[in-house]
Motif scaffolding. Sequence first.
Motif, PDB file in Angstrom:
ATOM      1  N   GLY A 145     -37.294  -7.648 -24.230  1.00  0.00           N
ATOM      2  CA  GLY A 145     -38.054  -8.570 -25.053  1.00  0.00           C
ATOM      3  C   GLY A 145     -38.423  -7.986 -26.396  1.00  0.00           C
ATOM      4  N   LYS A 146     -37.721  -6.912 -26.783  1.00  0.00           N
ATOM      5  CA  LYS A 146     -38.005  -6.208 -28.032  1.00  0.00           C
ATOM      6  C   LYS A 146     -36.844  -6.392 -28.989  1.00  0.00           C
ATOM      7  N   GLN A 147     -37.129  -6.907 -30.192  1.00  0.00           N
ATOM      8  CA  GLN A 147     -36.096  -7.114 -31.196  1.00  0.00           C
ATOM      9  C   GLN A 147     -35.843  -5.824 -31.960  1.00  0.00           C
ATOM     10  N   ILE A 148     -34.587  -5.406 -32.009  1.00  0.00           N
ATOM     11  CA  ILE A 148     -34.197  -4.238 -32.789  1.00  0.00           C
ATOM     12  C   ILE A 148     -33.845  -4.706 -34.201  1.00  0.00           C
ATOM     13  N   SER A 149     -34.277  -3.978 -35.202  1.00  0.00           N
ATOM     14  CA  SER A 149     -34.080  -4.418 -36.584  1.00  0.00           C
ATOM     15  C   SER A 149     -32.594  -4.497 -36.925  1.00  0.00           C
ATOM     16  N   GLU A 150     -32.262  -5.400 -37.844  1.00  0.00           N
ATOM     17  CA  GLU A 150     -30.875  -5.563 -38.264  1.00  0.00           C
ATOM     18  C   GLU A 150     -30.348  -4.276 -38.909  1.00  0.00           C
ATOM     19  N   ASN A 151     -31.216  -3.598 -39.652  1.00  0.00           N
ATOM     20  CA  ASN A 151     -30.791  -2.354 -40.290  1.00  0.00           C
ATOM     21  C   ASN A 151     -30.422  -1.305 -39.249  1.00  0.00           C
TER      22      ASN A 151
END
Length: 304
Positions: free
Chosen positions: A158-164
């Motif tokens: 449920g944790k979004q990893i940054s696009e960068n």
Amino acid sequence: MKLLSKLALASLSLVTAFTVVLPTGTFADAVEGDTVVTLGKDLTIQQQDSILAEMKVPSNVNKIFVTNQEEHQYLGKYMSAATIGTRALSSAKITIAAPGSGISVKTNNITTITDAMYANAAITAGVRDADIYVTAPIRVSGTAGLTGIIKAFEKATGKQISENQKQVANQEIVRTQDIAKDIGGDSQTAGNQAAQFMNNLKQEIATQNPQSAQEYRDIIINVAGDLNINLNQTTIDQLVQYGQAFSTLNIDYNQLSDQISKLRGSLGDVLSVDPQGIIDTILEFIGSIFSTIGDFFTSSSSQQ
């Protein structure tokens, strides 16, 4: 006045030095045993069923799909469209492991990306404490497999990893593959040596904090020399770009090295960190700060 400013800056730097080595928290939503499967969108129904059986998961397992468009999104800057292809076939399974247990990786039908390469790039992307399995219905290079790993981990935690961070991790896996090609020979041996190179490079970047392209270049050449790896000029130029991108992530290297030290199975033998090297760098830095403080008081006394 200048001495006071210098002292204040040194004190702030000392606080920062201790702060950056502290590990961050765990993913609150991650539950040990949770499993998520990512399937290549272009798999046939029969291929999907076969892969699910191979992964030994029930048909109602939490499934998401990876598209060829996503593969081009994360790999298109680092390799040709022809190499990426037009079909998404690579699939991955993530099972959340116990906190602090580290990462394990197994693969099937993956020809050029080794388990160590996946582990290294996955850790850069922020994946931790998980069992990873990557497979395909036919033999594929496996470069696009990282997209599925990251997507499955995001779903499981449920944790979004940054696009960068995703971009840098995918760039890392492509560059590691390039290094393996420069090394040549047995693909597994070359791939593991390339992964070790990349791991050492990240450590040196984190500890030396290079500022110019030439400083990155010097680190790359030195790390390659330590491992007796001959890199061509194009690869070195690409690694400079990768190193600069990696630096923008401001990754807590203490936490990253902790995950590497906990790699399970043969991965622990392939990838290793030199914690003493990090400690020595920090102690040297702290020593210089106290030297600055000492110089300040010495100067103040002489002026009285």
